[in-house]
Design an enzyme around this catalytic site. Structure first.
Site, mmCIF file in Angstrom:
data_model
loop_
_atom_site.group_PDB
_atom_site.id
_atom_site.type_symbol
_atom_site.label_atom_id
_atom_site.label_comp_id
_atom_site.label_asym_id
_atom_site.label_seq_id
_atom_site.Cartn_x
_atom_site.Cartn_y
_atom_site.Cartn_z
ATOM 1 N NE ARG A 134 -2.769 -11.227 8.281
ATOM 2 C CZ ARG A 134 -1.917 -11.166 8.831
ATOM 3 N NH1 ARG A 134 -1.531 -11.172 10.180
ATOM 4 N NH2 ARG A 134 -0.754 -10.921 7.587
ATOM 5 N NE ARG A 150 -3.715 -8.115 5.725
ATOM 6 C CZ ARG A 150 -3.568 -8.154 7.380
ATOM 7 N NH1 ARG A 150 -5.047 -7.264 7.357
ATOM 8 N NH2 ARG A 150 -2.596 -7.800 7.927
ATOM 9 C CB CYS A 203 -0.466 -0.429 0.777
ATOM 10 S SG CYS A 203 -2.195 1.038 0.902
ATOM 11 C CD GLU A 258 -3.830 -9.754 0.904
ATOM 12 O OE1 GLU A 258 -3.892 -9.556 2.494
ATOM 13 O OE2 GLU A 258 -2.632 -9.310 0.572
#
Length: 408
Positions: free
Chosen positions: A224, A226, A133, A180
């Site tokens: 988690r 995502r 990112c 992802e």
């Protein structure tokens, strides 16, 4: 391979086709310098188009694995029958783990994707990428025009690794892709990053995309979250509603070493006839005292910062790439008045949904970084299951129709 091509091309022609100088080519031929790892793929794509049939198999679709890490997404798509035809991962330690677990790949493992020309990437049906990112810096189109600069994704995303995803999609036009990233991609850089990504994928590349934040806790004892971005070249009936997410939430007991002799000792992770966790994973008195004091300081200030202590019936926080530093986000209780311990790398592998035969050939520090940066593999596998029929509809409509009739 280079020597064999000299029978069909002279040195100048070969150098021009590969985008290098004749001097560089000569150095490769005589072994003075090593050619880049993607050279074989470049030759196949640019100079030996007739060999493409030789790379095909009975696999229903072919995919490429970008920013591959240790291969979690590849493993998921191979589980539904896909064939990986290209891999890129720049980190040398991650490459070591990847190669240890996919030793029979017919293609080279490429390094820095920014150095690989899109023409050297083989044709594929699906692009997979867990890209980093990064913020985008965008100037107005009028200003770009005034400066004589192009606009569009090649300008808006230049300098970011998403640009490499976009240029490959633009050149190869795969039937589908799966991207992802961390959940915060949506809010990153005040929403600008995600806005540019959507604009590029939908408006400039013409793909139909669907996004969803998925929590890995459906499959492993770890929260988690995502964001997954699925795109198709043409309209399909793909929906994240078709992705099977179990309601039963596993707990840490499913991934912790049992320490009762029911599993074999492994390396330095577990030792002795009962495969007890090695003492090296227990926190030192100094580190444990520091973490407790740090947590108390933030509690007094009204903050929630501190270590995360888990027991067999717990669900852990998100495993991060910094876990090697102090393990503070997931510390395993060893009972009252005993210092807690870190997870072993094998437990981290299980926490990410990797099978027990997944090879861990690197140091603990590197293993912690790799699993902390990886994907929850079963999440990716279920997304692959939901995507596969839609991929086949575009890749081989007749085969997809036959399978639909057989399933009816």
């Amino acid at each position: 391979m280079l020597i064999a091509l000299r029978g069909r091309y002279n040195q100048r022609e070969l150098a021009e086709a590969l985008g290098v100088t004749a001097r560089t080519l000569r150095r490769w031929e005589v072994g003075e310098t090593e050619p880049p790892p993607y050279l074989a793929d470049a030759i196949r794509q640019r100079l030996l188009p007739f060999t493409e049939d030789a790379t095909r198999s009975d696999a229903p679709f072919r995919f490429i694995d970008l920013f591959a890490g240790i291969g979690g997404i590849r493993m998921a798509f191979e589980a539904v029958g896909g064939q990986c035809v290209f891999t890129s991962e720049w980190n040398s330690f991650a490459q070591k783990t990847y190669l240890a677990n996919f030793p029979d790949s017919a293609h080279a493992l490429n390094g820095d994707i920014t150095k690989v020309h899109e023409d050297d990437i083989p044709a594929h049906d699906v692009l997979l990428a867990g890209f980093p990112c990064q913020p985008f810096s965008i100037a107005g189109v009028s200003k770009k025009n005034a400066l004589g600069r192009a606009h569009g994704f090649a300008d808006e995303t230049q300098g970011t690794l998403f640009f490499d995803v976009a240029r490959i999609i633009a050149a190869k036009r795969p039937a589908a892709f799966l991207l992802e990233n961390v959940k915060n991609l949506v809010s990153h850089d005040k929403g600008n990053t995600f806005r540019v990504i959507k604009k590029v994928l939908e408006e400039e590349l013409g793909y139909h995309i669907t996004c969803k934040v998925v929590d890995g806790a459906h499959f492993v004892p770890q929260h988690r979250e995502r964001i997954l971005i699925v795109g198709f070249r043409e309209k399909t009936h793909f929906s994240f509603d078709d992705v099977h997410l179990p309601n039963a939430r596993p707990t840490m007991s499913s991934i912790l070493h049992p320490q009762d002799g029911s599993e074999e000792p492994e390396g330095h992770y577990t030792v002795g006839p009962k495969a007890k966790v090695d003492d090296r994973y227990t926190l030192t008195p100094k580190l444990w005292a520091y973490l407790q004091a740090y947590a108390e300081k933030h509690r007094a200030a009204g903050n929630g910062f501190g270590f995360g202590l888990v027991r067999p019936d717990s669900v852990a926080r998100t495993l991060s790439a910094r876990y090697y530093k102090d393990g503070s986000e997931i510390l395993v209780s060893q009972g009252p008045r005993k210092r807690p311990r870190r997870l072993t790398p094998r437990e981290c592998a299980r926490l990410m949904g990797f099978p027990n035969d997944f090879v861990i050939p690197v140091s603990d520090t590197q293993a912690y970084k790799q699993f902390g940066n990886s994907v929850v593999m079963p999440v990716m596998r279920e997304v692959a299951v939901a995507m596969k029929p839609r991929i086949l509809e575009l890749v081989d409509p007749e085969l997809a129709k036959q399978k639909s009739l057989l399933a009816a």
